[in-house]
Design an enzyme around this catalytic site. Structure first.
Site, PDB file in Angstrom:
ATOM      1  N   HIS A  85       0.817  -1.217   0.000  1.00  0.00           N
ATOM      2  CA  HIS A  85       0.000   0.000   0.000  1.00  0.00           C
ATOM      3  C   HIS A  85       0.851   1.267   0.000  1.00  0.00           C
ATOM      4  O   HIS A  85       0.322   2.374  -0.178  1.00  0.00           O
ATOM      5  CB  HIS A  85      -0.939  -0.006   1.209  1.00  0.00           C
ATOM      6  CG  HIS A  85      -2.318   0.472   0.892  1.00  0.00           C
ATOM      7  ND1 HIS A  85      -2.575   1.409  -0.090  1.00  0.00           N
ATOM      8  CD2 HIS A  85      -3.533   0.148   1.421  1.00  0.00           C
ATOM      9  CE1 HIS A  85      -3.869   1.648  -0.139  1.00  0.00           C
ATOM     10  NE2 HIS A  85      -4.482   0.889   0.759  1.00  0.00           N
ATOM     11  N   ASP A 144      -2.231   2.184  -4.750  1.00  0.00           N
ATOM     12  CA  ASP A 144      -3.506   2.577  -4.158  1.00  0.00           C
ATOM     13  C   ASP A 144      -4.577   1.545  -4.487  1.00  0.00           C
ATOM     14  O   ASP A 144      -4.439   0.752  -5.429  1.00  0.00           O
ATOM     15  CB  ASP A 144      -3.944   3.943  -4.686  1.00  0.00           C
ATOM     16  CG  ASP A 144      -2.988   5.045  -4.264  1.00  0.00           C
ATOM     17  OD1 ASP A 144      -2.395   4.914  -3.175  1.00  0.00           O
ATOM     18  OD2 ASP A 144      -2.815   6.014  -5.024  1.00  0.00           O
TER      19      ASP A 144
END
Length: 528
Positions: free
Chosen positions: A501, A505
């Protein structure tokens, strides 16, 4: 200066060759590029030229020997032959490499280098499994003191940071001494065993055995008759890979017709034998043995398991993992595969699985969304110029991720062939060190064991990993162009993307998965 002549690799899927004829004898002169010996493989026959101008000093393998690639088969001396070079001289002993100098590189397929001492005694040394590997852990001895051993027969197994491998014997003889025990980590070129020149046992050798029977005979007592036959027979010609497949399927190699040189049994021979319809009695004989009883024991981690544990823990500590799961309708591909699988295998010589379809769709999606084929380097993002696709392979002793290099440049058949080849050699411990590591994106297939899906841990330093769930038929609601709903039975599969992450995204992961889903559900490209 002595120059080693090695068995060359005659193709990416060829890992051994049979010496059919020596064109020179010890003591004779040879010019650079002059034919030195002839070999035969499953694919081609060829003359192998001399790499230098000099004199043939030693022949290590006689005509008819089947030798793994990168094994030293002869030694040349640079310079001119002596006046009496027409008289073949006795082979000179090979010098043991100095432990003080940097060890030479020995690829994973090579047999252990052996230094032959006086009296026909051969020292077996720990081979080097890549230029950056300088030690290995002996995980298992496949022979015990007093056991007979043949050239190319697996002698022991080792594990390194890069790869696990079976190490075959370099000579015929009897294992007279084991100097490094199972679990011991040994530097390359260290002597780990000694092989005597005679295949028979002396009374003194019998005394050092832990029991009156060898390991092979003890196994033969509890194994099916065909395994006992395999143990006692010494006339069947086959490679270590073929013998491993035979052991796993409890097959007597004496029953398998060999189509290779001198009747040697090839991988294709034994796979064809396994896949051929068998009578009920023979099929019953191939059944695996009953599972062993449970026992309370504390066992040390293997080197491979320890490395996996360390890397998985590090990945979870340093990477903020996120996961997204998509369901894909694989009906179109399932029907295509059912329709084409027999013809595909006949054309190309290996089975058509679902993995190349998934790999090809993954490559397409990675082309469109290169952030998933990237790596984090300090405060920068490394976008890789090629897709090096890792394919996780589950082994009985752990997990390994061989890599399809530059996967984006391969068509469907080449991609399928590479996946099939790497997976097969991973299970047979025949991978080269540079065939593991360096992947930019990984596919893992927990669904092969029946699971719906898994939430995978990222293979550092990659940014994402795709887990493939089990393929199964389910009732699905279908909507036609007029908006009418119907229920149909479809072949569906769940895919779970694990992603870093910090780099990726949720929107990018969703776009990637939608592209993957679109390609698989609307497959429209040729497969041959």
């Amino acid at each position: 200066m002595p120059t080693d002549v090695i068995m060359p690799q005659m193709g990416e899927s060829i890992f051994e060759g049979t010496i059919t004829r020596w064109l020179k004898q010890p003591g004779e002169s040879v010019e650079k590029d002059e034919p030195l010996f002839e070999i035969s493989t499953d694919k081609v026959d060829a003359e192998i030229p001399s790499p230098i101008r000099g004199v043939l000093r030693e022949i290590k393998f006689p005509e008819g020997s089947t030798v793994q690639v990168n094994t030293v088969v002869a030694v040349l001396d640079g310079g001119s032959a002596k006046s009496d070079r027409q008289k073949p001289s006795a082979p000179a002993p090979v010098q043991q490499p100095s432990r003080k100098s940097p060890p030479p590189e020995v690829p994973a397929q090579a047999a252990p280098r052996a230094a032959e001492a006086h009296g026909g005694v051969t020292e077996v040394v720990m081979p080097q499994m890549g230029e950056s590997i300088f030690e290995g852990t002996i995980t298992r001895w496949l022979k015990q003191v007093g056991d007979s051993v043949q050239i190319d027969e697996p002698l022991f197994e080792i594990s390194t940071d890069k790869v696990d491998a079976e190490i075959p014997s370099h000579v015929n003889g009897t294992l007279t001494e084991i100097r490094a025990q199972e679990g011991e980590t040994v530097q390359v070129n260290t002597v780990v065993a000694v092989i005597g020149g005679s295949a028979s046992r002396s009374d003194e050798q019998k005394k050092v055995l832990p029991a009156t029977q060898t390991r092979e005979r003890r196994e033969a007592q509890s194994a099916p008759p065909q395994v006992a036959s395999q143990v006692t027979s010494q006339v069947v010609r086959s490679s270590p890979l073929v013998r491993r497949i035979a052991r796993e399927h409890h097959i007597d190699l004496a029953r398998v017709p060999g189509t290779g040189s001198f009747g040697r049994i090839t991988k294709d021979d034994i796979l064809q034998y396994i896949n051929a319809p068998a009578p009920p009695q023979a099929a019953a004989q191939r059944q695996p043995p009953a599972p062993q009883l449970l026992k309370d024991e504390l066992a040390p981690m293997t080197r491979m398991r320890a490395i996996i544990a360390e890397r998985m823990a590090e990945s979870k500590r340093t990477i903020p993992h996120a996961h997204t799961v998509y369901k894909v309708d694989m009906t179109r591909i399932a029907r295509l595969r059912d329709r084409e699988r027999a013809a595909f295998e006949q054309r190309h010589g290996f089975k058509l699985t679902y993995m190349p379809f998934i790999a090809a769709a993954t490559i397409d999606a990675l082309r469109r969304f290169p952030i998933l084929n990237a790596s984090l380097e300090e405060s920068s993002i490394r976008y890789h110029g090629h897709i090096h696709l890792g394919i996780a392979v589950a082994l009985e002793w752990g997990l390994i991720v061989p890599v399809v290099r530059e996967a984006e440049s391969r068509d469907f058949v080449a991609l399928a062939r590479a996946i099939n080849d790497l997976a097969g050699r991973a299970r047979a411990k025949k991978l080269m060190p540079d065939e593991v590591g360096g992947s930019t994106f990984t596919l893992t297939n927990p669904g092969v064991f029946g699971g719906e899906f898994g939430t995978p841990i990222i293979n550092q330093p990659e940014a994402a990993i795709l887990a493939i769930g089990g393929l199964r038929k389910e009732p699905v609601v279908l909507t036609d162009a007029e908006g009418n709903d119907t229920i149909a039975i479809r072949s569906v599969q769940y895919y779970c993307l694990g992603f870093d992450h910090r780099l990726i995204d949720g929107a990018d992961s969703g776009k990637f998965m939608l592209e993957l889903q679109r390609t698989l559900e609307n497959w429209n490209r040729p497969i041959s």
